[in-house]
Design a protein around this motif. Structure first.
Motif, PDB file in Angstrom:
ATOM      1  N   UNK A  88       0.829  -1.206   0.000  1.00  0.00           N
ATOM      2  CA  UNK A  88       0.000   0.000   0.000  1.00  0.00           C
ATOM      3  C   UNK A  88       0.863   1.254   0.000  1.00  0.00           C
ATOM      4  N   UNK A  89       1.924   1.277   0.806  1.00  0.00           N
ATOM      5  CA  UNK A  89       2.825   2.432   0.838  1.00  0.00           C
ATOM      6  C   UNK A  89       3.482   2.656  -0.523  1.00  0.00           C
ATOM      7  N   UNK A  90       3.925   1.591  -1.152  1.00  0.00           N
ATOM      8  CA  UNK A  90       4.555   1.706  -2.469  1.00  0.00           C
ATOM      9  C   UNK A  90       3.548   2.213  -3.504  1.00  0.00           C
ATOM     10  N   UNK A  91       2.300   1.746  -3.429  1.00  0.00           N
ATOM     11  CA  UNK A  91       1.268   2.184  -4.371  1.00  0.00           C
ATOM     12  C   UNK A  91       0.966   3.672  -4.202  1.00  0.00           C
ATOM     13  N   UNK A  92       0.861   4.121  -2.958  1.00  0.00           N
ATOM     14  CA  UNK A  92       0.590   5.536  -2.700  1.00  0.00           C
ATOM     15  C   UNK A  92       1.765   6.389  -3.170  1.00  0.00           C
ATOM     16  N   UNK A  93       2.986   5.951  -2.892  1.00  0.00           N
ATOM     17  CA  UNK A  93       4.165   6.696  -3.337  1.00  0.00           C
ATOM     18  C   UNK A  93       4.199   6.797  -4.861  1.00  0.00           C
ATOM     19  N   UNK A  94       3.879   5.723  -5.540  1.00  0.00           N
ATOM     20  CA  UNK A  94       3.870   5.734  -7.015  1.00  0.00           C
ATOM     21  C   UNK A  94       2.770   6.645  -7.549  1.00  0.00           C
ATOM     22  N   UNK A  95       1.601   6.632  -6.934  1.00  0.00           N
ATOM     23  CA  UNK A  95       0.525   7.533  -7.370  1.00  0.00           C
ATOM     24  C   UNK A  95       0.945   8.985  -7.190  1.00  0.00           C
ATOM     25  N   UNK A  96       1.621   9.294  -6.075  1.00  0.00           N
ATOM     26  CA  UNK A  96       2.111  10.655  -5.858  1.00  0.00           C
ATOM     27  C   UNK A  96       3.114  11.054  -6.935  1.00  0.00           C
ATOM     28  N   UNK A  97       4.037  10.124  -7.276  1.00  0.00           N
ATOM     29  CA  UNK A  97       5.002  10.391  -8.340  1.00  0.00           C
ATOM     30  C   UNK A  97       4.293  10.714  -9.652  1.00  0.00           C
ATOM     31  N   UNK A  98       3.306   9.923  -9.986  1.00  0.00           N
ATOM     32  CA  UNK A  98       2.578  10.123 -11.239  1.00  0.00           C
ATOM     33  C   UNK A  98       1.821  11.443 -11.246  1.00  0.00           C
ATOM     34  N   UNK A 131       2.534  14.215  -9.503  1.00  0.00           N
ATOM     35  CA  UNK A 131       3.504  15.308  -9.594  1.00  0.00           C
ATOM     36  C   UNK A 131       4.047  15.406 -11.017  1.00  0.00           C
ATOM     37  N   UNK A 132       4.386  14.269 -11.604  1.00  0.00           N
ATOM     38  CA  UNK A 132       4.912  14.254 -12.968  1.00  0.00           C
ATOM     39  C   UNK A 132       3.883  14.791 -13.962  1.00  0.00           C
ATOM     40  N   UNK A 133       2.636  14.454 -13.766  1.00  0.00           N
ATOM     41  CA  UNK A 133       1.582  14.921 -14.668  1.00  0.00           C
ATOM     42  C   UNK A 133       1.416  16.432 -14.562  1.00  0.00           C
ATOM     43  N   UNK A 159       4.054  18.825 -19.421  1.00  0.00           N
ATOM     44  CA  UNK A 159       2.929  19.085 -20.331  1.00  0.00           C
ATOM     45  C   UNK A 159       2.583  17.861 -21.169  1.00  0.00           C
ATOM     46  N   UNK A 160       3.526  16.950 -21.313  1.00  0.00           N
ATOM     47  CA  UNK A 160       3.275  15.742 -22.114  1.00  0.00           C
ATOM     48  C   UNK A 160       2.585  14.643 -21.316  1.00  0.00           C
ATOM     49  N   UNK A 161       2.397  14.841 -20.037  1.00  0.00           N
ATOM     50  CA  UNK A 161       1.700  13.846 -19.227  1.00  0.00           C
ATOM     51  C   UNK A 161       2.649  13.034 -18.377  1.00  0.00           C
ATOM     52  N   UNK A 162       2.111  12.051 -17.684  1.00  0.00           N
ATOM     53  CA  UNK A 162       2.915  11.247 -16.757  1.00  0.00           C
ATOM     54  C   UNK A 162       3.880  10.333 -17.503  1.00  0.00           C
TER      55      UNK A 162
END
Length: 126
Positions: free
Chosen positions: A89-99, A101-103, A107-110
């Motif tokens: 769950x921690x890894x999933x939340x961290x990855x969602x946060x990365x995506x 922020x990147x998005x 401008x080209x998206x995640x």
């Protein structure tokens, strides 16, 4: 290896019993070394059915459950895999946060998704 209970209905149903029996038959006929069950209660049901049919676990065929239902299953002869839910769950939340922020920053998206890693790791208590 064969899965037990997966496409054959809930435990205790006629379809579940037929699936369980088919797995035990396949293990004998195809000289399989292990039957992998999707959850521990299916593996426990398989242990009962194997004993009733004279199939020795693990001498004739091994079985493994998945979910670490409760402590002490090893005393019943059941091997089980425990998923480190909090870590996943921690890894999933961290990855969602990365995506996210990147998005926002790009401008080209995640970035493209990462390939999932498959393997075994031992962690304390498993």
């Amino acid at each position: 290896m064969q899965g037990a209970g997966d496409r054959h209905g809930p435990r205790g149903s006629a379809a579940g019993r037929a699936g369980r029996d088919a797995r035990l038959d396949a293990a004998r006929e195809q000289d399989l070394s292990c039957i992998v069950c999707p959850v521990d209660y299916v593996a426990l049901d398989l242990l009962r059915a194997a004993a009733a049919r004279g199939v020795r676990i693990p001498e004739d065929v091994s079985t493994v459950g998945f979910d670490g239902l409760s402590d002490g299953l090893d005393l019943l002869g059941l091997a089980t895999l425990r998923l480190p839910v909090a870590e996943v769950a921690q890894a999933a939340v961290a990855r969602m946060e990365e995506l996210l922020v990147a998005a926002q920053d790009d401008a080209e998206g995640p970035p493209p998704p990462r390939r999932p890693r498959c393997g075994t790791q031992s962690s304390p208590g498993t």
